[in-house]
Design an enzyme around this catalytic site. Structure first.
Site, PDB file in Angstrom:
ATOM      1  N   HIS A 197      40.800  48.689  -6.772  1.00  0.00           N
ATOM      2  CA  HIS A 197      39.610  48.479  -6.461  1.00  0.00           C
ATOM      3  C   HIS A 197      39.020  49.540  -6.074  1.00  0.00           C
ATOM      4  O   HIS A 197      39.257  50.087  -4.933  1.00  0.00           O
ATOM      5  CB  HIS A 197      39.713  47.372  -5.313  1.00  0.00           C
ATOM      6  CG  HIS A 197      38.311  47.131  -4.649  1.00  0.00           C
ATOM      7  ND1 HIS A 197      37.552  45.929  -4.792  1.00  0.00           N
ATOM      8  CD2 HIS A 197      37.770  47.999  -3.826  1.00  0.00           C
ATOM      9  CE1 HIS A 197      36.771  45.992  -4.004  1.00  0.00           C
ATOM     10  NE2 HIS A 197      36.482  47.153  -3.491  1.00  0.00           N
TER      11      HIS A 197
ATOM     12  N   ARG B 221      42.071  31.775  -3.934  1.00  0.00           N
ATOM     13  CA  ARG B 221      41.619  31.366  -2.218  1.00  0.00           C
ATOM     14  C   ARG B 221      42.644  30.681  -1.306  1.00  0.00           C
ATOM     15  O   ARG B 221      42.465  30.209  -0.217  1.00  0.00           O
ATOM     16  CB  ARG B 221      40.423  30.714  -1.937  1.00  0.00           C
ATOM     17  CG  ARG B 221      39.076  31.349  -2.823  1.00  0.00           C
ATOM     18  CD  ARG B 221      38.756  32.749  -2.319  1.00  0.00           C
ATOM     19  NE  ARG B 221      37.709  33.190  -2.592  1.00  0.00           N
ATOM     20  CZ  ARG B 221      37.324  34.548  -2.666  1.00  0.00           C
ATOM     21  NH1 ARG B 221      38.118  35.622  -2.270  1.00  0.00           N
ATOM     22  NH2 ARG B 221      35.950  35.140  -3.174  1.00  0.00           N
TER      23      ARG B 221
ATOM     24  N   HIS C  54      32.984  31.046  -3.571  1.00  0.00           N
ATOM     25  CA  HIS C  54      32.243  30.840  -2.021  1.00  0.00           C
ATOM     26  C   HIS C  54      31.502  29.679  -1.956  1.00  0.00           C
ATOM     27  O   HIS C  54      31.034  29.212  -2.855  1.00  0.00           O
ATOM     28  CB  HIS C  54      31.531  32.192  -1.710  1.00  0.00           C
ATOM     29  CG  HIS C  54      32.089  33.234  -1.515  1.00  0.00           C
ATOM     30  ND1 HIS C  54      33.169  33.959  -0.784  1.00  0.00           N
ATOM     31  CD2 HIS C  54      32.102  34.409  -2.512  1.00  0.00           C
ATOM     32  CE1 HIS C  54      33.709  34.780  -0.833  1.00  0.00           C
ATOM     33  NE2 HIS C  54      33.024  35.492  -2.096  1.00  0.00           N
TER      34      HIS C  54
ATOM     35  N   ASN D  23      44.137  38.594  -1.887  1.00  0.00           N
ATOM     36  CA  ASN D  23      43.591  38.671  -0.435  1.00  0.00           C
ATOM     37  C   ASN D  23      43.165  37.246  -0.013  1.00  0.00           C
ATOM     38  O   ASN D  23      42.159  36.875   0.296  1.00  0.00           O
ATOM     39  CB  ASN D  23      42.186  39.395  -0.501  1.00  0.00           C
ATOM     40  CG  ASN D  23      41.204  38.923  -1.550  1.00  0.00           C
ATOM     41  OD1 ASN D  23      41.761  38.113  -2.705  1.00  0.00           O
ATOM     42  ND2 ASN D  23      39.977  39.270  -1.654  1.00  0.00           N
TER      43      ASN D  23
ATOM     44  N   ASN E  64      30.736  42.902  -5.625  1.00  0.00           N
ATOM     45  CA  ASN E  64      30.936  44.223  -5.139  1.00  0.00           C
ATOM     46  C   ASN E  64      32.224  44.675  -5.943  1.00  0.00           C
ATOM     47  O   ASN E  64      33.265  43.950  -6.166  1.00  0.00           O
ATOM     48  CB  ASN E  64      31.690  44.251  -3.932  1.00  0.00           C
ATOM     49  CG  ASN E  64      32.033  45.718  -3.426  1.00  0.00           C
ATOM     50  OD1 ASN E  64      31.642  46.652  -3.962  1.00  0.00           O
ATOM     51  ND2 ASN E  64      33.261  45.871  -2.418  1.00  0.00           N
TER      52      ASN E  64
ATOM     53  N   ASP F 251      36.903  38.475 -12.326  1.00  0.00           N
ATOM     54  CA  ASP F 251      36.837  38.644 -10.877  1.00  0.00           C
ATOM     55  C   ASP F 251      36.120  37.386 -10.221  1.00  0.00           C
ATOM     56  O   ASP F 251      35.395  37.391  -9.511  1.00  0.00           O
ATOM     57  CB  ASP F 251      36.030  39.952 -10.857  1.00  0.00           C
ATOM     58  CG  ASP F 251      36.228  40.158  -8.915  1.00  0.00           C
ATOM     59  OD1 ASP F 251      36.839  39.653  -8.360  1.00  0.00           O
ATOM     60  OD2 ASP F 251      35.508  41.180  -8.765  1.00  0.00           O
TER      61      ASP F 251
ATOM     62  N   HIS G 257      37.347  45.798 -12.313  1.00  0.00           N
ATOM     63  CA  HIS G 257      35.835  45.801 -12.462  1.00  0.00           C
ATOM     64  C   HIS G 257      34.934  46.840 -12.522  1.00  0.00           C
ATOM     65  O   HIS G 257      34.272  47.308 -11.523  1.00  0.00           O
ATOM     66  CB  HIS G 257      35.484  44.726 -11.124  1.00  0.00           C
ATOM     67  CG  HIS G 257      36.035  45.208  -9.938  1.00  0.00           C
ATOM     68  ND1 HIS G 257      35.857  46.124  -9.301  1.00  0.00           N
ATOM     69  CD2 HIS G 257      36.808  44.253  -9.009  1.00  0.00           C
ATOM     70  CE1 HIS G 257      36.588  46.222  -8.118  1.00  0.00           C
ATOM     71  NE2 HIS G 257      37.037  45.071  -7.894  1.00  0.00           N
TER      72      HIS G 257
HETATM   73 ZN   LIG Z   1      38.016  44.286  -6.284  1.00  0.00          ZN
END
Ligand SMILES: [Zn+2]
Length: 422
Positions: A176, A61, A306, A91, A275, A302, A229
């Site tokens: 992904h 993050r 949050h 990301n 996800n 993964d 994943h």
């Molecule tokens: Zn992913």
């Protein structure tokens, strides 16, 4: 234990950050003199001493979302969880699509000075799927793989080009696998529980369609593809079949996919939302079989932190993901205790095989850096997010009673975590 080398009661001598000697216990000859030199001796009786565990799929993050996790807090969580190395997904904000971001991550990791951090860079600028990144400059800056994780690479032509370019550099593309149209609006597995909770579902095919497409493109290009994943039985089947035909594909799953099903969403709500979503018992069992026959090469977490306020929103609005670094070993050891995997196989899935996927060396061998995970496989343990080093608390495993956890993490010969029992 090193799956490629040792299985027995050994003494390991660490000197100047490296493994200086490995001998059957008790240590003999010249090396034994080190005991007399006031070197610290750690008695690991009853424990498993393994090459360092590597988590090839984490979200730290930083930059951009430091309230969820920073590189420092993520590295602490990794060390406490028993990992000596992690691969960070791109990301962030800005996205890791530029060497300056890769270098920033590595600088922060160096400052944290705990575990190795291997950045994974983006396939496309801003993860937008339009313009491909400069893989070579990203690799030169330190990236070990590329992915748009969080998002699929929607265009098949873009994915083909990415495989070709990354393949020339011997970097895997991490997929992904998600068909966004099929998954659109879904917030959990499509099925009985979604109906009961009034949620829109995501069918298994949303994952497996893309797994199959990417395998087809892997076959076309011959370049290394890594499927992230894996959650469905159809994906396991497709990867198994591809491997049988000698296609250059590897795959990972996460502890929640082999230990939980969609039913958990009823009680855990947002802390069981990720996800791809948790699936059915048939899928969970297929994942375990995939681990057993090595269709699935690696267990990765993964790790997706949050904040509590973000996870308190309405279920359909709350962001996807759970944290995993400090629960992965206890939860994965259940497979060993249940007789589903041998300890050696678990070490392969969390240590040596992840290393091979990202092309790094990780072995218990004289002359190598002393990156070591020590596990007490029987230590009674209660998972309590209140004690986590991660900044976030979003886990469905709160309160689980398990047997076994990491009791020492050694990186470059330095102890970065030591449990009070050792
Ligand atoms: Zn992913």
């Amino acid at each position: 234990m090193d799956p490629d080398r040792h299985d027995g009661v050994m003494d390991i001598l660490i000197r100047k950050g490296q493994i200086a000697a490995i001998h059957p216990h008790p240590l003999a000859g010249e090396s034994s003199a080190d005991y007399a030199n006031g070197k610290e001796v750690v008695d690991c009786s009853g424990c498993v001493v393994s090459p360092g565990f590597i988590d090839i799929h984490v979200h730290f993050r930083e930059p951009g979302f430091e309230h969820k996790e920073t590189i420092l807090s993520g590295c602490r969580a990794a060390a406490y969880g028993g990992f000596t190395a992690v691969c960070t997904m791109p990301n962030t904000l800005p996205v890791n699509d530029d060497p300056a971001v890769t270098e920033f991550i590595l600088k922060k990791a160096k400052q944290a000075n705990l575990v190795h951090v291997y950045p994974v860079a983006a396939v496309s600028r801003g993860l937008a799927g339009k313009e491909m990144c400069e893989f070579k400059t990203l690799q030169d800056a330190g990236a070990v793989a590329v992915t748009d994780d969080g998002m699929p690479v929607v265009g098949s032509r873009m994915m083909r080009k990415a495989l070709e370019k990354a393949g020339e550099l011997n970097m895997p593309v991490m997929s992904h696998s998600e068909d966004l149209e099929l998954a659109a609006g879904g917030s959990m597995n499509e099925g009985r529980v979604a109906v009961e909770l009034g949620q829109r579902g995501i069918p298994n095919a949303a994952e497996s369609i893309m797994v199959m497409r990417d395998i087809a493109l892997c076959e076309l290009t011959g370049a290394p593809l890594h499927i992230a994943h894996v959650s469905t039985r159809e994906s396991v089947r497709a990867i198994r079949e591809a491997k049988r035909r000698g296609i250059n594909v590897t795959a990972e799953t996460a502890p929640h996919y082999f230990s939980l099903t969609e039913d958990v969403v009823r009680e855990c709500g947002a802390n069981a939302k990720m996800n791809p979503p948790l699936r059915l018992a048939e899928d969970r069992d297929a994942i375990i079989q995939g681990l057993q026959d090595n269709t699935l090469d690696a267990i990765a977490t993964d790790h997706a932190p949050h904040s509590e306020s973000e996870k308190s929103e309405a279920f359909e609005k709350t962001p996807n993901g759970i944290i995993g670094l400090e629960t992965a070993i206890p939860i994965s050891l259940r497979l060993v205790h249940q007789g589903c995997l041998s300890m050696m196989d678990l070490i392969r899935k969390m240590s040596t095989q992840p290393a091979k996927i990202i092309n790094i060396k990780n072995e218990l061998k004289v002359g190598r850096p002393a990156d070591i995970t020590v596990i007490d496989p029987d230590l009674p343990h209660v998972i309590d997010a209140g004690n986590f080093q991660s900044k976030s608390r979003n886990t469905p495993f709160q309160g689980w009673k398990t047997n076994g956890k990491a009791v020492m993490t050694i990186v470059g010969g330095r102890v970065v975590y030591r449990n009070k029992t050792l």
